[in-house]
Write a protein that holds these residues in place. Structure first.
Motif, short mmCIF file in Angstrom:
data_model
loop_
_atom_site.label_atom_id
_atom_site.label_comp_id
_atom_site.label_asym_id
_atom_site.label_seq_id
_atom_site.Cartn_x
_atom_site.Cartn_y
_atom_site.Cartn_z
N THR A 28 -15.79 8.13 -3.62
CA THR A 28 -15.44 6.71 -3.74
C THR A 28 -14.03 6.44 -3.25
O THR A 28 -13.78 5.47 -2.51
CB THR A 28 -15.59 6.26 -5.20
N HIS A 29 -13.08 7.30 -3.64
CA HIS A 29 -11.69 7.13 -3.18
C HIS A 29 -11.58 7.32 -1.67
O HIS A 29 -10.82 6.60 -0.99
CB HIS A 29 -10.78 8.11 -3.91
N GLU A 30 -12.32 8.29 -1.15
CA GLU A 30 -12.28 8.51 0.30
C GLU A 30 -12.83 7.30 1.06
O GLU A 30 -12.25 6.86 2.06
CB GLU A 30 -13.09 9.76 0.65
N ARG A 31 -13.93 6.74 0.56
CA ARG A 31 -14.50 5.55 1.22
C ARG A 31 -13.55 4.36 1.12
O ARG A 31 -13.38 3.60 2.09
CB ARG A 31 -15.83 5.23 0.55
N SER A 32 -12.89 4.22 -0.03
CA SER A 32 -11.94 3.12 -0.19
C SER A 32 -10.74 3.30 0.73
O SER A 32 -10.25 2.33 1.33
CB SER A 32 -11.48 3.05 -1.65
N PHE A 33 -10.26 4.54 0.89
CA PHE A 33 -9.10 4.80 1.75
C PHE A 33 -9.42 4.51 3.20
O PHE A 33 -8.64 3.86 3.92
CB PHE A 33 -8.66 6.25 1.56
N THR A 34 -10.58 4.97 3.66
CA THR A 34 -10.95 4.74 5.07
C THR A 34 -11.17 3.26 5.35
O THR A 34 -10.78 2.74 6.40
CB THR A 34 -12.21 5.54 5.40
N SER A 35 -11.81 2.55 4.40
CA SER A 35 -12.01 1.11 4.61
C SER A 35 -10.69 0.35 4.60
O SER A 35 -10.52 -0.62 5.35
CB SER A 35 -12.94 0.56 3.53
N THR A 36 -9.73 0.80 3.78
CA THR A 36 -8.42 0.14 3.75
C THR A 36 -7.68 0.34 5.07
O THR A 36 -7.08 -0.60 5.61
CB THR A 36 -7.58 0.70 2.59
N LEU A 37 -7.69 1.56 5.59
CA LEU A 37 -7.05 1.81 6.88
C LEU A 37 -7.71 1.00 8.00
O LEU A 37 -7.03 0.50 8.90
CB LEU A 37 -7.09 3.30 7.21
N ALA A 38 -9.03 0.92 7.94
CA ALA A 38 -9.73 0.13 8.98
C ALA A 38 -9.39 -1.35 8.89
O ALA A 38 -9.33 -2.05 9.92
CB ALA A 38 -11.24 0.34 8.86
N SER A 39 -9.14 -1.85 7.66
CA SER A 39 -8.80 -3.27 7.52
C SER A 39 -7.39 -3.59 7.98
O SER A 39 -7.08 -4.75 8.28
CB SER A 39 -8.96 -3.69 6.06
N LEU A 40 -6.50 -2.58 8.08
CA LEU A 40 -5.12 -2.83 8.53
C LEU A 40 -5.03 -2.99 10.04
O LEU A 40 -4.07 -3.57 10.54
CB LEU A 40 -4.20 -1.70 8.08
N ALA A 41 -5.98 -2.45 10.75
CA ALA A 41 -5.91 -2.52 12.21
C ALA A 41 -6.16 -3.94 12.69
O ALA A 41 -6.91 -4.71 12.07
CB ALA A 41 -6.95 -1.57 12.82
N PRO A 42 -5.55 -4.33 13.79
CA PRO A 42 -5.77 -5.68 14.34
C PRO A 42 -7.16 -5.80 14.93
O PRO A 42 -7.80 -4.81 15.28
CB PRO A 42 -4.68 -5.80 15.43
N PRO A 43 -7.69 -6.99 15.06
CA PRO A 43 -9.04 -7.16 15.63
C PRO A 43 -9.06 -6.74 17.09
O PRO A 43 -8.05 -6.80 17.80
CB PRO A 43 -9.31 -8.67 15.47
N PRO A 44 -10.21 -6.29 17.58
CA PRO A 44 -10.28 -5.82 18.97
C PRO A 44 -10.00 -6.91 20.00
O PRO A 44 -9.50 -6.60 21.09
CB PRO A 44 -11.72 -5.29 19.10
N GLU A 45 -10.32 -8.16 19.70
CA GLU A 45 -10.11 -9.21 20.71
C GLU A 45 -8.65 -9.55 20.91
O GLU A 45 -8.28 -10.17 21.90
CB GLU A 45 -10.88 -10.48 20.32
N SER A 46 -7.79 -9.15 19.95
CA SER A 46 -6.35 -9.39 20.14
C SER A 46 -5.76 -8.32 21.05
O SER A 46 -6.24 -7.19 21.10
CB SER A 46 -5.64 -9.37 18.79
N ARG A 47 -4.71 -8.67 21.73
CA ARG A 47 -4.07 -7.74 22.66
C ARG A 47 -2.94 -6.96 21.98
O ARG A 47 -2.11 -6.35 22.66
CB ARG A 47 -3.50 -8.51 23.84
N GLU A 48 -2.94 -6.95 20.71
CA GLU A 48 -1.90 -6.22 19.97
C GLU A 48 -2.24 -4.74 19.93
O GLU A 48 -3.32 -4.34 19.53
CB GLU A 48 -1.80 -6.80 18.55
N ARG A 49 -1.26 -3.92 20.37
CA ARG A 49 -1.44 -2.47 20.40
C ARG A 49 -0.50 -1.85 19.38
O ARG A 49 0.68 -2.20 19.30
CB ARG A 49 -1.16 -1.92 21.79
#
Length: 249
Positions: free
Chosen positions: A116-137
């Protein structure tokens, strides 16, 4: 003629003997008894009886003062070493099974919590990334933020301890908002969600944020006023120079 009586006597002896034997058999003088059954309970037959067993008799209630005959006549059971060993083995097996079941339950709970903690950690990291349609690198922007924080540390290296701790942080946060606005906003939202779990920290954060926003507004308004005043002075100076030029002609 003289030999006839002798022959008759010889024939008479077997006749009398046969008659005595017949008389003894027909009318015996002694009584012959059959074998009597041995004393004690009758021997149990190995054959199955043809009749149903009789229902057990109901025991009559005994007065309270007298002890029951069943309790007094209860047979005493003796335990053998084999039965004691079997009971000890059974107890040991039950104890081992209980400990094994408890350990398996705890291990399953630990693995479930870990997943459960591993799934929560991975989902949190994925939510911090900018959306793919933005040009932010993320990679070049993170390098720019790091360079800005290091430059702030260099600027405040000869100042007091408070400035050396706050200036690099402030410069780095400002650069992050300028270079990586989406990622910085996601990080700020995540930090706020964790701060909401502690009401005191959340209140202090809101107070500090309000003071910072108010200060930024005052600085912005002051900058606008200074800009307007400088523009006015520049315009007046330009007009004065232009007037001198006209008069000089």
């Amino acid at each position: 003629m003289a030999a006839r009586p002798l022959l008759r006597q010889r024939n008479l002896v077997p006749t009398l003997t046969a008659a005595c034997a017949i008389t003894t058999l027909v009318y015996p003088r002694t009584t012959v008894h059959a074998e009597a059954p041995p004393p004690g309970p009758p021997p149990q037959l190995s054959r199955k009886p043809i009749y149903d067993d009789l229902p057990p008799r109901r025991s009559e209630p005994q007065p309270p003062g007298q002890p029951s005959s069943s309790s007094s006549a209860a047979p005493t059971t003796t335990t053998t070493p084999t039965s004691r060993l079997a009971s000890q083995i059974r107890r040991a097996r039950l104890t081992l099974h209980s400990y094994t079941s408890a350990g398996e339950t705890r291990l399953n709970g630990f693995m479930s919590a870990l997943l459960t903690h591993e799934r929560s950690f991975t989902s949190t990291l994925a939510s911090l990334a900018p959306p793919p349609e933005s040009r932010e690198r993320l990679m070049p922007g993170a390098l720019y933020v790091l360079v800005a924080a290091m430059s702030g540390s260099i600027l405040a290296r000869n100042r007091n301890l408070v400035l050396r701790a706050t200036v690099p942080l402030a410069v780095g946060v400002g650069a992050a908002w300028a270079v990586l606005p989406l990622t910085t906003g996601n990080v700020a939202d995540l930090v706020w969600r964790y701060e909401e779990r502690v009401p005191v920290v959340a209140e202090n954060h809101l107070r500090v944020r309000g003071a910072a926003v108010q200060g930024w507004r005052q600085i912005r308004d002051g900058g606008k006023r200074v800009k307007g005043w400088s523009d006015e002075r520049v315009r007046e100076g330009r007009e004065a120079v232009e007037g001198w030029v006209r008069k000089g002609r």
